[in-house]
Design a protein around this motif. Structure first.
Motif, PDB file in Angstrom:
ATOM      1  N   LEU A  19      -1.152   0.497   0.408  1.00  0.00           N
ATOM      2  CA  LEU A  19       0.186   0.832  -0.087  1.00  0.00           C
ATOM      3  C   LEU A  19       1.286  -0.044   0.502  1.00  0.00           C
ATOM      4  O   LEU A  19       2.440   0.067   0.110  1.00  0.00           O
ATOM      5  CB  LEU A  19       0.500   2.303   0.199  1.00  0.00           C
ATOM      6  N   GLY A  20       0.931  -0.908   1.452  1.00  0.00           N
ATOM      7  CA  GLY A  20       1.926  -1.784   2.070  1.00  0.00           C
ATOM      8  C   GLY A  20       2.793  -1.078   3.096  1.00  0.00           C
ATOM      9  O   GLY A  20       3.935  -1.488   3.332  1.00  0.00           O
ATOM     10  N   ALA A  21       2.254  -0.031   3.700  1.00  0.00           N
ATOM     11  CA  ALA A  21       3.028   0.768   4.660  1.00  0.00           C
ATOM     12  C   ALA A  21       3.155   0.074   6.011  1.00  0.00           C
ATOM     13  O   ALA A  21       2.243  -0.610   6.456  1.00  0.00           O
ATOM     14  CB  ALA A  21       2.361   2.126   4.859  1.00  0.00           C
ATOM     15  N   ASP A  22       4.303   0.283   6.640  1.00  0.00           N
ATOM     16  CA  ASP A  22       4.466  -0.171   8.022  1.00  0.00           C
ATOM     17  C   ASP A  22       3.928   0.921   8.954  1.00  0.00           C
ATOM     18  O   ASP A  22       3.312   1.892   8.501  1.00  0.00           O
ATOM     19  CB  ASP A  22       5.931  -0.535   8.309  1.00  0.00           C
ATOM     20  N   GLU A  23       4.159   0.790  10.243  1.00  0.00           N
ATOM     21  CA  GLU A  23       3.606   1.751  11.212  1.00  0.00           C
ATOM     22  C   GLU A  23       4.151   3.167  11.038  1.00  0.00           C
ATOM     23  O   GLU A  23       3.571   4.132  11.520  1.00  0.00           O
ATOM     24  CB  GLU A  23       3.853   1.266  12.643  1.00  0.00           C
ATOM     25  N   TRP A  33      16.154  -0.432  -0.284  1.00  0.00           N
ATOM     26  CA  TRP A  33      15.928   0.972   0.065  1.00  0.00           C
ATOM     27  C   TRP A  33      14.635   1.076   0.855  1.00  0.00           C
ATOM     28  O   TRP A  33      13.622   0.468   0.486  1.00  0.00           O
ATOM     29  CB  TRP A  33      15.844   1.784  -1.224  1.00  0.00           C
ATOM     30  N   TYR A  34      14.654   1.853   1.918  1.00  0.00           N
ATOM     31  CA  TYR A  34      13.507   2.044   2.810  1.00  0.00           C
ATOM     32  C   TYR A  34      13.019   3.475   2.642  1.00  0.00           C
ATOM     33  O   TYR A  34      13.769   4.425   2.888  1.00  0.00           O
ATOM     34  CB  TYR A  34      13.965   1.774   4.245  1.00  0.00           C
ATOM     35  N   SER A  35      11.773   3.622   2.186  1.00  0.00           N
ATOM     36  CA  SER A  35      11.245   4.967   1.950  1.00  0.00           C
ATOM     37  C   SER A  35       9.733   4.985   2.134  1.00  0.00           C
ATOM     38  O   SER A  35       9.116   3.960   2.415  1.00  0.00           O
ATOM     39  CB  SER A  35      11.615   5.417   0.530  1.00  0.00           C
ATOM     40  N   SER A  36       9.159   6.133   1.925  1.00  0.00           N
ATOM     41  CA  SER A  36       7.727   6.323   2.111  1.00  0.00           C
ATOM     42  C   SER A  36       6.907   5.423   1.186  1.00  0.00           C
ATOM     43  O   SER A  36       7.171   5.328  -0.015  1.00  0.00           O
ATOM     44  CB  SER A  36       7.368   7.783   1.839  1.00  0.00           C
ATOM     45  N   ALA A  37       5.893   4.801   1.744  1.00  0.00           N
ATOM     46  CA  ALA A  37       4.978   3.991   0.939  1.00  0.00           C
ATOM     47  C   ALA A  37       4.163   4.866  -0.006  1.00  0.00           C
ATOM     48  O   ALA A  37       3.591   4.370  -0.979  1.00  0.00           O
ATOM     49  CB  ALA A  37       4.059   3.179   1.846  1.00  0.00           C
ATOM     50  N   ALA A  38       4.155   6.173   0.224  1.00  0.00           N
ATOM     51  CA  ALA A  38       3.435   7.099  -0.652  1.00  0.00           C
ATOM     52  C   ALA A  38       3.996   7.111  -2.067  1.00  0.00           C
ATOM     53  O   ALA A  38       3.309   7.523  -3.007  1.00  0.00           O
ATOM     54  CB  ALA A  38       3.470   8.515  -0.064  1.00  0.00           C
ATOM     55  N   LEU A  39       5.228   6.625  -2.249  1.00  0.00           N
ATOM     56  CA  LEU A  39       5.796   6.527  -3.603  1.00  0.00           C
ATOM     57  C   LEU A  39       4.903   5.688  -4.510  1.00  0.00           C
ATOM     58  O   LEU A  39       4.937   5.842  -5.733  1.00  0.00           O
ATOM     59  CB  LEU A  39       7.189   5.911  -3.566  1.00  0.00           C
ATOM     60  N   MET A  40       4.134   4.807  -3.916  1.00  0.00           N
ATOM     61  CA  MET A  40       3.253   3.944  -4.697  1.00  0.00           C
ATOM     62  C   MET A  40       2.205   4.759  -5.470  1.00  0.00           C
ATOM     63  O   MET A  40       1.613   4.263  -6.420  1.00  0.00           O
ATOM     64  CB  MET A  40       2.559   2.930  -3.785  1.00  0.00           C
TER      65      MET A  40
END
Length: 150
Positions: free
Chosen positions: A32-36, A129-136
């Protein structure tokens, strides 16, 4: 009795803490391209009523049909993650897009493919905008809960 209730409440509290521990899924986070923090950068697009007030009803119909087709195309290309209209309001806000990119310039290129924006029936304001990678996963989840498809 108070001592027993106190001990029991401590036990219940610590048990609930143990149950709320999350299990990190490194593979999913990477996919998902999530950061830490489980977050990522998107481009948020606020759609507002455009300046074109002279378009005929037929021109508007054609532009908005193209708008919907373009949105579906961008979803299939994994560029548009979330989209939706606003209810009627005094601010002329029409809807939002959340784009799967991390630069305004890239989102501007995608916005330029929208017939309603090209016709100035809609105007797009873009911001990072910075948000949850779960939006993917929204589209995938939505497909499994939508009884009627658009």
């Amino acid at each position: 009795m108070k001592k027993i209730l106190f001990i029991l409440s401590i036990f219940i509290y610590t048990s609930s803490l143990a149950q709320t521990e999350s299990t990190f899924d490194e593979k999913l986070a990477k996919e998902l391209g999530a950061d830490e923090y489980g977050m990522k950068t998107y481009v948020f697009c606020l759609l507002k009523t455009g300046t074109n007030t002279k378009a005929t009803e037929n021109e508007q119909k054609i532009a908005f049909e193209g708008h919907m087709q373009n949105m579906n195309k961008l979803v299939k290309e994994n560029k548009l993650i979330v989209a939706g209209p606003f209810y009627k309001n005094e601010r002329n806000y029409r809807g939002i897009f959340i784009f799967n990119c991390s630069t305004i310039e890239e989102a501007e290129e995608w916005v330029k493919t929208d017939p309603a924006i090209i016709a100035n029936l809609l105007e797009a304001e873009l911001t990072l905008w910075y948000s949850s990678a779960a939006l993917m996963k929204v589209d995938e989840i939505h497909d499994s809960i939508a009884k009627t498809k658009i």
